[in-house]
Design a protein around this motif. Structure first.
Motif, short mmCIF file in Angstrom:
data_model
loop_
_atom_site.label_atom_id
_atom_site.label_comp_id
_atom_site.label_asym_id
_atom_site.label_seq_id
_atom_site.Cartn_x
_atom_site.Cartn_y
_atom_site.Cartn_z
N GLU A 239 -10.44 -2.20 -12.49
CA GLU A 239 -10.54 -3.24 -11.47
C GLU A 239 -10.68 -4.64 -12.07
N PHE B 23 -7.92 -3.45 -3.88
CA PHE B 23 -8.84 -2.30 -3.91
C PHE B 23 -8.77 -1.50 -2.61
N ASP B 24 -8.55 -2.18 -1.49
CA ASP B 24 -8.40 -1.46 -0.22
C ASP B 24 -7.25 -0.46 -0.29
N ALA B 25 -6.16 -0.82 -0.98
CA ALA B 25 -5.02 0.09 -1.11
C ALA B 25 -5.29 1.19 -2.12
N ALA C 217 -17.53 2.90 3.96
CA ALA C 217 -16.35 3.66 3.53
C ALA C 217 -16.36 3.86 2.02
N LEU C 218 -16.73 2.81 1.28
CA LEU C 218 -16.78 2.93 -0.17
C LEU C 218 -17.82 3.95 -0.60
N ALA D 198 0.82 -1.22 0.00
CA ALA D 198 0.00 0.00 0.00
C ALA D 198 0.86 1.27 0.00
N LEU E 6 -8.38 2.57 -2.96
CA LEU E 6 -9.49 3.47 -2.64
C LEU E 6 -9.04 4.81 -2.05
N ALA F 201 -7.82 -6.96 -1.16
CA ALA F 201 -6.83 -6.09 -0.53
C ALA F 201 -6.26 -5.08 -1.51
N ARG G 150 -17.09 -2.93 4.71
CA ARG G 150 -16.38 -1.87 3.99
C ARG G 150 -17.32 -0.99 3.17
#
Length: 339
Positions: free
Chosen positions: A222, A229-231, A266-267, A206, A233, A227, A263
């Motif tokens: 995408e 996508f978590d980095a 947050a998205l 990340a 976003l 994980a 999640r």
């Protein structure tokens, strides 16, 4: 061709979690005889693609599941060996959905001729086929990379990801690829012309991605989710576009695997505050753009502006193992089986 046989790979049972070899069954059967309006084809290349994992499941999706005991679905490049159709003589090379088998009898309206003068016929299953079209149309219709913008793509050495990065570069964007391992990351820069490559297996993934995108991310293509996508976003800029082509990180999930923090708030908060466009797509929804794609991509491939890498495995019996490995990221390039 009386008395000849074909090899087929059938869906023996539905996977629970990651597929295993016992989910498939190899069978020898009599060679089919083409009926009126049909041709008999011999498969030259079988394409293995992540979407096939969804077709092994009964979960509701955009396409029906493979029935237990049926041949696994798949697109192929094949040679016509027997024909009852004027205009499709033996020896012609066609693209068709013959599935995981050595031979198939198919109606002529399910065949597309392959022009071997443009590029090797195997590319009709990669950069000049469904993966290439998915990359091109996802960018053309949703991503819309602009001169000077930063584009990030996951699974970047796969047939979709590598094409995304090269097309976006041709559109003037700065391209950052995410891949697994040093060898793949090196290929992104040395073979495919990416500006930077980040190893998603590295412990500092990340922060490394953030350093590679000092001005944030304008387009994120995408293919993976999870994980990765978590980095991504937190780095998405205002008005960033996210074409969602696949989420391979979750394809083998069981219900118990989905436990964890929610999640979604947050998205959705990021979508609202940064005016993000997040759009899933199935390439056949844009089929009217296919001819434009094929004309442009063929020219790029012919003159070397877009390059491709293939991972070819010989022997139809090796298809299940190769498919399982693909879902684990073991392939390097467009995965093909040569029966």
């Amino acid at each position: 061709m009386s008395g000849a046989s074909r090899t087929r790979i059938l869906l023996a049972r539905r996977p629970v979690g990651a597929p295993v070899a016992a989910d498939f069954r190899i069978e020898t059967a009599a060679l089919p005889q083409p009926g009126p309006g049909e041709v008999l084809v011999r498969v030259l290349y079988l394409s293995l693609d992540p979407y096939m994992r969804g077709r092994m499941s009964e979960a509701k999706s955009y396409a029906p599941p493979v029935a237990l005991g049926d041949v696994m679905v798949g697109e192929t490049v094949a040679e016509i060996v027997q024909s009852n159709v004027p205009g499709f003589p033996p020896g012609d090379i066609v693209r068709c959905h013959a599935g995981w088998q050595s031979h198939a009898a198919l109606p002529a309206d399910r065949l597309q001729r392959v022009d071997a003068t443009v590029a090797p016929v195997s590319t009709a299953l990669g950069v000049l086929g469904m993966p290439g079209f998915s990359a091109w149309v996802g960018l053309d219709a949703i991503g819309r990379p602009q001169q000077g913008e930063t584009l990030v793509v996951a699974a970047a050495t796969g047939p979709v990801g590598a094409t995304v990065g090269q097309v976006a570069r041709l559109r003037g964007a700065r391209c950052v690829g995410i891949a697994g391992g040093a060898r793949k990351c090196a290929a992104l820069i040395e073979e495919f012309g990416f500006a930077a490559a980040i190893d998603h297996r590295a412990p500092d993934f990340a922060p490394a991605l953030a350093r590679a995108c000092p001005d944030g991310i304008d387009v994120y293509f995408e293919n993976v989710g999870g994980a990765v996508f978590d980095a991504v976003l937190p780095l998405l800029n205002r008005f960033a576009r996210v074409p969602v082509c696949g989420v391979v990180a979750t394809y083998n999930d069981r219900e118990a695997d989905r436990a964890g923090p929610d999640r979604l708030p947050a998205l959705m908060g990021a979508v609202l505050r940064r005016s993000l466009t997040v759009q899933g797509f199935i390439n056949n929804s844009f089929i009217e753009r296919y001819e434009a794609f094929h004309a442009e991509m063929s020219a790029w491939v012919r003159n070397g502006d877009v390059r491709t890498r293939e991972d070819i495995i010989d022997g139809l019996a090796n298809a299940p193992g190769a498919f399982i490995g693909m879902l684990e990221g073991r392939n390097f390039g467009k995965l093909l089986i040569r029966p």
